[in-house]
Design an enzyme around this catalytic site. Sequence first.
Site, PDB file in Angstrom:
ATOM      1  N   ASN A  98     -48.689   4.090  10.020  1.00 48.35           N
ATOM      2  CA  ASN A  98     -47.170   4.539   9.342  1.00 48.35           C
ATOM      3  C   ASN A  98     -47.155   5.861   9.124  1.00 48.35           C
ATOM      4  O   ASN A  98     -45.108   6.651   8.849  1.00 48.35           O
ATOM      5  CB  ASN A  98     -46.978   3.781   7.833  1.00 48.35           C
ATOM      6  CG  ASN A  98     -46.739   2.347   7.901  1.00 48.35           C
ATOM      7  OD1 ASN A  98     -46.093   1.794   8.777  1.00 48.35           O
ATOM      8  ND2 ASN A  98     -47.721   1.426   6.906  1.00 48.35           N
ATOM      9  N   PHE A 119     -54.175  -4.001   5.841  1.00 46.18           N
ATOM     10  CA  PHE A 119     -52.661  -4.270   6.757  1.00 46.18           C
ATOM     11  C   PHE A 119     -53.193  -2.255   7.777  1.00 46.18           C
ATOM     12  O   PHE A 119     -52.649  -2.325   8.424  1.00 46.18           O
ATOM     13  CB  PHE A 119     -51.637  -4.373   6.393  1.00 46.18           C
ATOM     14  CG  PHE A 119     -51.063  -5.364   6.424  1.00 46.18           C
ATOM     15  CD1 PHE A 119     -50.643  -6.545   7.560  1.00 46.18           C
ATOM     16  CD2 PHE A 119     -51.138  -5.682   5.101  1.00 46.18           C
ATOM     17  CE1 PHE A 119     -50.177  -7.292   7.293  1.00 46.18           C
ATOM     18  CE2 PHE A 119     -50.910  -7.826   4.859  1.00 46.18           C
ATOM     19  CZ  PHE A 119     -50.578  -7.832   6.203  1.00 46.18           C
ATOM     20  N   HIS A 120     -54.590  -1.991   6.497  1.00 41.81           N
ATOM     21  CA  HIS A 120     -54.611  -0.924   7.742  1.00 41.81           C
ATOM     22  C   HIS A 120     -53.367   0.581   7.550  1.00 41.81           C
ATOM     23  O   HIS A 120     -54.068   1.437   8.542  1.00 41.81           O
ATOM     24  CB  HIS A 120     -55.611  -0.511   8.729  1.00 41.81           C
ATOM     25  CG  HIS A 120     -56.385  -1.821   8.490  1.00 41.81           C
ATOM     26  ND1 HIS A 120     -56.467  -3.366   8.786  1.00 41.81           N
ATOM     27  CD2 HIS A 120     -57.959  -2.007   7.551  1.00 41.81           C
ATOM     28  CE1 HIS A 120     -57.546  -3.577   8.265  1.00 41.81           C
ATOM     29  NE2 HIS A 120     -58.061  -2.584   7.963  1.00 41.81           N
ATOM     30  N   CYS A 121     -52.393   0.815   6.848  1.00 38.76           N
ATOM     31  CA  CYS A 121     -51.313   1.803   6.958  1.00 38.76           C
ATOM     32  C   CYS A 121     -50.518   0.911   8.656  1.00 38.76           C
ATOM     33  O   CYS A 121     -50.232   2.139   8.980  1.00 38.76           O
ATOM     34  CB  CYS A 121     -51.531   2.425   7.180  1.00 38.76           C
ATOM     35  SG  CYS A 121     -51.570   2.896   5.136  1.00 38.76           S
ATOM     36  N   THR A 122     -51.211   0.115   9.027  1.00 37.60           N
ATOM     37  CA  THR A 122     -50.683  -0.097  10.600  1.00 37.60           C
ATOM     38  C   THR A 122     -49.558  -1.222  10.962  1.00 37.60           C
ATOM     39  O   THR A 122     -50.119  -2.153  11.671  1.00 37.60           O
ATOM     40  CB  THR A 122     -51.371   0.033  11.716  1.00 37.60           C
ATOM     41  OG1 THR A 122     -50.582   0.581  12.705  1.00 37.60           O
ATOM     42  CG2 THR A 122     -52.543  -0.773  11.228  1.00 37.60           C
TER      43      THR A 122
END
Length: 391
Positions: A104, A342-345
């Site tokens: 992100n 979601f690991h910013c992705t």
Amino acid sequence: MNHNRSFIYMDNAATTWPKPPSVIEAMERCMLESAANPGRGSHTMAVKASRVLFETRKRLSKLFHIANPNDIAFTLNTTHALNLAIQGLLKPGDHVIATSLEHNSTRRPLEALKRTIGIEVTYITTDAKGVLDLKQVEDAINERTKLVTAVHSSNLLGTILPVAELGEIARRRRIRLLIDAAQTAGVLPIDVTAMGIDLLAFPGHKGLLGPQGTGGLYINPEIELEPLLFGGTGSKSEEIGQPKIRPDRYEAGTQNTVGLAGLAEGVRFVLNETVETIHAKEKALTYELMEGLQQIPGLSILGPDVGQERTAIVSFLLEGVDPSEIAFLLDQQFGIAVRSGFHCTPLGHQTAGSYETGAVRLSPGYFTEKSEIESVIEAVKEINVTLTARA
């Protein structure tokens, strides 16, 4: 290294821990001896502070094969660096090519510029394991394409993208290449010239083993970015505009001298150990972890298979189990620190087919021990048995 701890840290993809003791010592020494404002005075302590920053640039330049240390602008982290690159380079009507593995920190600035100034973005979808089709990248280039941007390694899948090949395409088509090295700086060899990288965004707190609040952006000397911040630089103070000289143009305000002293020591550690040695050890630990987890019924691992090149990231799913529950149990019952969600992705999860659930991410580091890998495997096995029996 003796960790002297009662838990297992498997979240190095977010921030590496522990740090080499010399990093902590360097920060303490800087705080005691040279924590004045760098570049803001001519007294002895201010000069010492300036030397801390320049030494950090020199070591980073050696690591990344950068000719001029002043082409590195210090930032707070990779996110800050990516925003400086993206917002500083792109103009209305420009076209950008990105991948479906982007964090992100790349996607959100791009999407913001789509809304505000009307840039166009094409996302090239990789396969589920993260393999990028270079022909699709080349076919997506048009007369308005200004930038190709790619994550060097997916923070979800561990896939390593072909940066040198992207650099060759970018050079040949006369467009710029921005690389997000959040998972690779200090872990994989990076040569900005040989690989054709025009802009390299990197963190200090991950593979470079420095503290949080440090990072940087390499800027090709042919590129003039619009600054992200405006303000005091300690140079050209009589001028109303931001100075043109580097790195002052991109470093308004007082720098994190103490943190950068720690980063310099982290980079020194990496240079001494070598990125090849670090990657080899992390890869061996990662393969051992994958081989053990693959024996667990109902467990599936995202990304490249054992034996294929990858960074030390192992994301997995247990059939019918919420990843956040697994992470909670690992932490509370076994003292194992991991990351779920979601690991910013979200783009990466859509690509991998895990968008509905997220995943559990395990990320060993250079100081992870073999016995800890074995303990993690056994803990996941026990959780699987417990949850299966409950169902």
